[in-house]
Design a protein around this motif. Structure first.
Motif, PDB file in Angstrom:
ATOM      1  N   TYR A  30      69.119  87.561  87.066  1.00 15.26           N
ATOM      2  CA  TYR A  30      67.996  86.705  86.633  1.00 15.26           C
ATOM      3  C   TYR A  30      68.421  85.245  86.573  1.00 15.26           C
ATOM      4  O   TYR A  30      67.651  84.343  86.890  1.00 15.26           O
ATOM      5  CB  TYR A  30      67.459  87.159  85.268  1.00 15.26           C
ATOM      6  N   GLU A  33      68.382  83.901  89.956  1.00 10.63           N
ATOM      7  CA  GLU A  33      66.999  83.642  90.370  1.00 10.63           C
ATOM      8  C   GLU A  33      66.521  82.309  89.815  1.00 10.63           C
ATOM      9  O   GLU A  33      65.861  81.534  90.508  1.00 10.63           O
ATOM     10  CB  GLU A  33      66.082  84.788  89.930  1.00 10.63           C
ATOM     11  N   ASN A  36      67.514  79.553  91.805  1.00 12.87           N
ATOM     12  CA  ASN A  36      66.981  79.636  93.183  1.00 12.87           C
ATOM     13  C   ASN A  36      68.006  80.117  94.200  1.00 12.87           C
ATOM     14  O   ASN A  36      67.879  79.842  95.390  1.00 12.87           O
ATOM     15  CB  ASN A  36      66.393  78.288  93.641  1.00 12.87           C
ATOM     16  N   THR A  38      68.575  83.192  95.585  1.00 11.12           N
ATOM     17  CA  THR A  38      67.933  84.513  95.562  1.00 11.12           C
ATOM     18  C   THR A  38      68.800  85.605  96.180  1.00 11.12           C
ATOM     19  O   THR A  38      68.671  86.767  95.799  1.00 11.12           O
ATOM     20  CB  THR A  38      66.573  84.472  96.282  1.00 11.12           C
ATOM     21  N   ALA A  41      71.199  86.576  93.603  1.00 13.09           N
ATOM     22  CA  ALA A  41      70.442  87.384  92.646  1.00 13.09           C
ATOM     23  C   ALA A  41      70.324  88.824  93.151  1.00 13.09           C
ATOM     24  O   ALA A  41      70.566  89.772  92.402  1.00 13.09           O
ATOM     25  CB  ALA A  41      69.057  86.781  92.433  1.00 13.09           C
ATOM     26  N   LYS A  42      69.992  88.955  94.420  1.00  7.87           N
ATOM     27  CA  LYS A  42      69.837  90.297  95.013  1.00  7.87           C
ATOM     28  C   LYS A  42      71.148  91.074  94.905  1.00  7.87           C
ATOM     29  O   LYS A  42      71.154  92.245  94.538  1.00  7.87           O
ATOM     30  CB  LYS A  42      69.425  90.146  96.486  1.00  7.87           C
ATOM     31  N   HIS A  45      71.477  92.296  91.364  1.00  7.05           N
ATOM     32  CA  HIS A  45      70.533  93.373  91.039  1.00  7.05           C
ATOM     33  C   HIS A  45      70.976  94.692  91.690  1.00  7.05           C
ATOM     34  O   HIS A  45      70.852  95.760  91.087  1.00  7.05           O
ATOM     35  CB  HIS A  45      69.114  92.994  91.477  1.00  7.05           C
ATOM     36  N   GLU A 155      74.505  81.736 101.091  1.00  6.30           N
ATOM     37  CA  GLU A 155      73.551  82.831 100.938  1.00  6.30           C
ATOM     38  C   GLU A 155      73.370  83.633 102.235  1.00  6.30           C
ATOM     39  O   GLU A 155      73.194  84.838 102.195  1.00  6.30           O
ATOM     40  CB  GLU A 155      72.207  82.293 100.429  1.00  6.30           C
TER      41      GLU A 155
END
Ligand code: MG
Length: 171
Positions: A30, A33, A36, A38, A41-42, A45, A155
């Motif tokens: 989170y 996220e 920004n 992402t 973040a993935k 998770h 990323e």
């Protein structure tokens, strides 16, 4: 042969540790996220879902041995991370802590001459080699990149790494 009370309690406490890991990685996801980032973040998770699967694997084992699972309170993640580097360095430290816990479980299984638990735990011993290696790799990438715009460029690479991980056969 049934699990000893001590072994059962130790594995139950590992279920809590795995669920706590999942909770920490969700919080980190989170946070990424919010930054920004992402794909980072993935990654976190996915890592969280893996930790829940580890907890489940321990729970199944307790049940297979005819004992009962006791779920305990999960602590709230206390990390107040400000940078990707802080998150990645805490991840590596956390995985080293989990490795220590797994090693202690193996010590207990050997002390009790519980060969079934010893054999069951080897999967986790091997898993921790991977977990530490991938946490160390992520930290090294973030340190090499240095600045936030450079980390943002990472990323793409991380997305490819996620793709490669997903292609590996599930255990
Ligand atoms: Mg785990």
């Amino acid at each position: 042969m049934a699990l000893s009370k001590k072994m059962c309690a130790a594995i139950n406490s590992q279920i809590t540790a795995e669920n706590e890991s999942a909770y920490i990685y969700k919080a980190m996801g989170y946070k990424f996220e919010a930054m920004n980032l992402t794909v980072f973040a993935k990654w976190f998770h996915i890592q969280a879902a893996e930790e829940q699967a580890h907890a489940e694997k321990f729970a199944r084992y307790i049940l297979d041995r005819g004992s009962e699972v006791t779920l305990e309170t999960i602590k709230a993640p206390k990390g107040k991370w400000k940078t990707p580097k802080e998150i990645c360095s805490e991840t590596l430290k956390h995985e080293e802590y989990i490795t220590e816990r797994i090693n202690k479980l193996v010590d207990l299984a050997r002390e009790e001459r519980d060969h079934s638990t010893d054999s069951f735990l080897i999967w986790f011993v091997n898993e921790q080699i991977e977990e530490e290696a991938s946490a160390a790799e992520l930290l090294a990438m973030v340190e090499l990149a240095g600045t936030l715009p450079q980390i943002f460029l990472l990323e793409d690479r991380l997305l490819r790494m996620i793709g490669e991980r997903e292609q590996q056969p599930a255990e």
